[in-house]
Structures are given as C-alpha cells and as structure tokens.
Design an enzyme around this catalytic site. Structure first.
Site, PDB file in Angstrom:
ATOM      1  N   ASP A  25      94.196  18.269-113.018  1.00  0.00           N
ATOM      2  CA  ASP A  25      94.591  19.379-113.879  1.00  0.00           C
ATOM      3  C   ASP A  25      95.056  20.591-113.069  1.00  0.00           C
ATOM      4  O   ASP A  25      95.913  21.347-113.498  1.00  0.00           O
ATOM      5  CB  ASP A  25      93.463  19.768-114.840  1.00  0.00           C
ATOM      6  N   HIS A  26      94.472  20.770-111.873  1.00  0.00           N
ATOM      7  CA  HIS A  26      94.824  21.877-110.974  1.00  0.00           C
ATOM      8  C   HIS A  26      94.064  21.642-109.684  1.00  0.00           C
ATOM      9  O   HIS A  26      93.372  20.615-109.538  1.00  0.00           O
ATOM     10  CB  HIS A  26      94.443  23.237-111.583  1.00  0.00           C
ATOM     11  N   ASP A  39      89.326  16.352-111.626  1.00  0.00           N
ATOM     12  CA  ASP A  39      89.169  17.751-112.020  1.00  0.00           C
ATOM     13  C   ASP A  39      89.196  18.626-110.774  1.00  0.00           C
ATOM     14  O   ASP A  39      88.318  18.514-109.917  1.00  0.00           O
ATOM     15  CB  ASP A  39      87.841  17.913-112.771  1.00  0.00           C
ATOM     16  N   GLN A  40      90.195  19.467-110.671  1.00  0.00           N
ATOM     17  CA  GLN A  40      90.270  20.478-109.620  1.00  0.00           C
ATOM     18  C   GLN A  40      90.567  19.859-108.241  1.00  0.00           C
ATOM     19  O   GLN A  40      90.075  20.317-107.231  1.00  0.00           O
ATOM     20  CB  GLN A  40      88.974  21.299-109.584  1.00  0.00           C
ATOM     21  N   CYS A  98      91.141  24.729-116.171  1.00  0.00           N
ATOM     22  CA  CYS A  98      90.884  23.495-116.915  1.00  0.00           C
ATOM     23  C   CYS A  98      91.469  23.472-118.320  1.00  0.00           C
ATOM     24  O   CYS A  98      92.242  22.581-118.673  1.00  0.00           O
ATOM     25  CB  CYS A  98      89.378  23.256-116.981  1.00  0.00           C
ATOM     26  N   HIS A 145      86.874  18.543-122.412  1.00  0.00           N
ATOM     27  CA  HIS A 145      86.955  20.001-122.571  1.00  0.00           C
ATOM     28  C   HIS A 145      87.521  20.388-123.937  1.00  0.00           C
ATOM     29  O   HIS A 145      88.206  21.405-124.082  1.00  0.00           O
ATOM     30  CB  HIS A 145      87.785  20.630-121.459  1.00  0.00           C
TER      31      HIS A 145
END
Length: 489
Positions: free
Chosen positions: A299-300, A15-16, A55, A109
């Site tokens: 995701d990013h 995540d991130q 997200c 999420h």
C-alpha cells in the site's frame, strides 16, 4: 457471468513495504527468493507509486480504482474519517457479480470492521485496531485458542507504530504472517470448485512492530544493513523533542537503533517471502497455478530513518514508491519483464478486470496495465503520477507530489515550500534542486502540472495560475467523502 476459462486471481499485499526491499528491485542484502521468482515469470513495475502514502487512503483506491479525491479519503485524520462503505463499485464486488468466489484474508482496514465491500467473506487480522464495539479479530481469537503460555499477542512490548525492534516473543507458528497464509491455503482447498476465485492475501507486516521471528531477525541483525539516506535538507526533521517518543515520526536516532529497526523490517519481509512460497506451492499442488493471475504490491512504504523520518505519509521514495509485480496466467505467454512507465494503485482494479474479460466501471480512475505488460503501443499513457496526503501528525506533512520515476516534485501547502529531485542522479533525494537558479525552468514546468491538476477541484488550492499557500486555513476535505458515506446509510 464468469466462465470456467476465466483466470483465478490472487492478490498478495504487504503493509508498509518500501520498493527497494526485494532482490528484483536491486537489493543485494535481503533474501526474497519466492518474490524474485515470481518477478522472473511476470512483470516488474519499476515506477509504481501509491496515490496516498498511508493505509486507509491507499487501500480505498485499491478497492475502488478511484483517485483519493474521488474516494474522499486524502489521508488518516484531519476530517477524512474512516474508509466507510458506499463505493459504487469495488474490485471484489465486480468480480463477485461476475461469478467469482471472493475471499479477503488479513488486513482489510474497512469500517465497520466487518464490512464486506464486495467480498463474500473475510477473515481479519486488524493488528491492534478495535473500531467497532466488541470487535475481536479472527487472528487474535485464533492466537488466544492456540497459544502455549500466559502471554498476549502484543507482549513483545512494541507499539504498532514504533521504530523499535526485537525478535517475536512467541513461537513462530503464532505469528500473524503464518496465520494469514494458513488461512489462505485453507480457502483454496475449501473454495467453490466450480467458480473462479479471487483471493486477497493481505499481510499486516512489515508494518511495525518490527518483530520478525528470531531466525529471520538474527540473520539481518548480523548483516551490515544499508544506511539511511540523509539529505542536505534533512535538518528540518532533526527535532529532539519529537525523537524521544517510542512512536516518533521524526528525529535523529542512534545508528544502532536505526540498524536494528532495519534488521527487524528486513527480517519480516524475508519471513513473508517464505510464507508466500507456501501459498504458491499450494496453487501448484492444486493444479491452479497455470491459470492464476498473481498480483503482488504494497500500500505504501516506510522511511526507516531516511531524512530523519519514520513510517509513512510522505511523498519521498521510501514512503511513496512501492513494489508491484503482476504474473499473468500461462495462456497469455511471456509478458514484458519490466515496465518503466509510471503506474499507481488505482491501475490494479482495471488491470484485473481487463484480464478477467470484464467491463471496467466508469467510476474507475485508473487504467489497465495489460497493454504495458504485453508490450503493446500505448501512445497516450500518462507521463507522471500524482500523490497526496493531508496533515496527519503535523501541518508539515500535508503534501502533494508528482513523479515520472525520473524527476520528483513536491509541494507542502501549509508551509508554502517546494522540493525538486532528480531521481536518476539522486535516487535518495538528498539534493533539493528547487532553490537552484539553473533549475527554475524545470521547477516551473512541474509546478504548472500540479496547478492544472488541483485547479479542477475548485478547493482553493490554486488561483488557476499559481499554487495558494494554505497556512492557517481549514483542512481540505473532499466533498466526495460525505456524499459516499451519506449514500451508504
């Protein structure tokens, strides 16, 4: 239906995590031994981008293989709503229908939070999100049962979106990264042995809080961390009134604060890499590794102070450029080591289905990357990718970007401004070329590409000849969101 020869599929998602935080992507400071070994066996996608750098929209595209406009989710907030259900086809759903045993572990999420979206079962770590009445994540409940003192899982004192950093406040075994892999290993051991399986192992880190266990935090706190990129245009985000917040999305911070944030972030990734090693070792011990497809991605990314910005939602490299590695089952032989064509998260679902020998639903916007990995000639592969995000914290954040991995064009609809970067000579995006007379032809070329994409939406973003300034106008909301959500109820 699935056959015994069909590959198992393990999707590992962080995540991130920005693209430049792995050895296989050229980072000489961070230690990502297990991921680098996976990269050596598989394919590294050098120019992988998120379609929307936050997200929910990124994960909706991963789940469905659809562009953000078609999922109906263009960001977080501004009328986009939560992810909701109602997708005609999801990756775990298609695999489940084909006979796969599907399991999601970690951050999903979804909304409602216990939605399955095609999984047979999920075990959740949703960080601090409580969007359903009385929801308690599986990780939080486990933490409470196993903690060794009168402390909570958030007692490190750092907000979920903060730039602040400190070592983890509890024993390492209680960290969500360990829990996510523990549960993934448990699933592998208790799965239905007569079926191929799809496991999504979804870490809640290195997303803030930057709370790496001490052994990892201290390692990078002693190292010289890379300085942030600060462009000749970055003064637009030097806002003292915004910087004072512990969850500031922009503003200049002290050098030691930036360095500490990066040390915590790097420590979290190093920790994740060690836990991924445990997961791979489990696959090997169970005799599953050779016939397992492994997909690793984020995701990013996170700006980490680049250009006086923090977190995500931006089209800049730190936020939009992601790591992506695919390791095919052994029966496919040696795949191409590196792919330079631009790819995006929507391509993951069709790639997995293609490798599994399953039909790709017509709703999918992405394309299978199988040919790129096996060095096949794909004459009509896309020249560039498109990404976007609606206004989240500020009108200044609504943006569209286009990139082929060599050039980057960005348009800010509510500011009416543009940026153009040559990523080959300026990978940190420090020099905006948009106002330079000698770059006008190249600028117009990329602008025309965006006009052609947005004109198809008939949403007032173009007049079919030029981009149209959105200052003072209502937020753009995709009509597909309401159609999907109303159909799901």
């Amino acid at each position: 239906m699935a056959s015994k020869q069909q590959p198992n599929i393990v999707m590992i998602m962080t995540d991130q995590q920005r693209w430049d935080t792995m050895g296989s992507y050229g980072n000489e400071i961070i230690e990502t031994v297990n991921l680098d070994a996976l990269a050596a066996e598989g394919t590294v996608f050098e120019h992988a981008y998120t379609p929307s750098p936050s997200c929910i929209p990124a994960r909706a595209s991963l789940l469905s293989g659809m562009d953000p406009w078609h999922t109906g989710i263009l960001g977080m907030g501004a009328g986009q709503g939560p992810m909701e259900t109602g997708f005609a086809h999801t990756l775990p759903g298609v695999l489940a229908d084909a006979g796969y045993h599907t399991q999601g572990i970690g951050k999903m999420h979804f909304y409602p939070q216990r939605s399955l979206n095609g999984f047979h079962h999920t075990l959740l770590d949703e960080s601090g999100r409580v969007e359903d009445r009385n929801f308690v994540s599986d990780y939080q409940a486990w933490f409470e049962r196993n903690k060794t003192g009168p402390y909570e899982f958030v007692d490190h004192g750092i907000h979920w979106n903060s730039w602040m950093a400190r070592p983890y406040h509890a024993p390492e075994y209680l960290h969500p990264t360990n829990w996510t892999v523990n549960e993934s290993i448990a699933f592998i051991k208790r799965r239905d042995p007569r079926k191929p399986f799809f496991l999504k192992t979804s870490f809640a880190r290195p997303h803030s809080p930057f709370d790496a266990p001490s052994v990892y935090f201290d390692l990078y706190d002693r190292k010289r961390m890379p300085d942030p990129f600060v462009g000749d245009w970055a003064h637009i985000h030097d806002k003292p009134e915004d910087a004072v917040s512990p969850v500031a999305w922009r503003g200049v911070r002290k050098p030691e604060e930036v360095r500490r944030a990066r040390a915590g972030y790097y420590g979290l990734i190093h920790h994740i890499d060690h836990q991924i090693g445990r997961l791979i070792q489990c696959l090997e011990r169970e005799g599953l590794y050779d016939n397992t497809m492994i997909v690793f991605l984020s995701d990013h990314g996170d700006m980490l102070g680049d250009h006086n910005l923090w977190r995500k939602t931006y089209g800049y490299e730190g936020s939009a450029h992601i790591p992506m590695i695919v390791r095919l089952p052994r029966s496919y032989g040696k795949a191409k080591g590196r792919v330079t064509e631009p790819v995006t998260i929507q391509d993951v679902m069709p790639t997995i289905l293609d490798i599994a020998g399953l039909d790709i639903p017509e709703t999918v916007d992405g394309r299978s990357m199988k040919g790129l990995m096996l060095d096949a000639e794909i004459a009509d592969w896309r020249e560039y990718v498109h990404g976007e995000h609606c206004a989240c914290y500020s009108d200044e954040q609504e943006m569209h970007f286009l990139t082929d991995g060599k050039m980057k064009y960005m348009w800010f609809p509510r500011l009416g401004s543009e940026q153009l970067f040559d990523l080959q000579t300026d990978p940190g995006e420090c020099r905006n070329l948009a106002d330079r007379p000698e770059e006008q032809r190249r600028l117009q070329h990329w602008r025309r590409r965006l006009v052609d994409i947005l004109a198809k939406r008939d949403a007032g973003l173009t007049d079919e000849a030029e981009l149209v300034n959105q200052a003072g106008k209502p937020a753009i909301v995709s009509p597909y969101y309401k159609v999907r959500v109303s159909g799901a109820k």
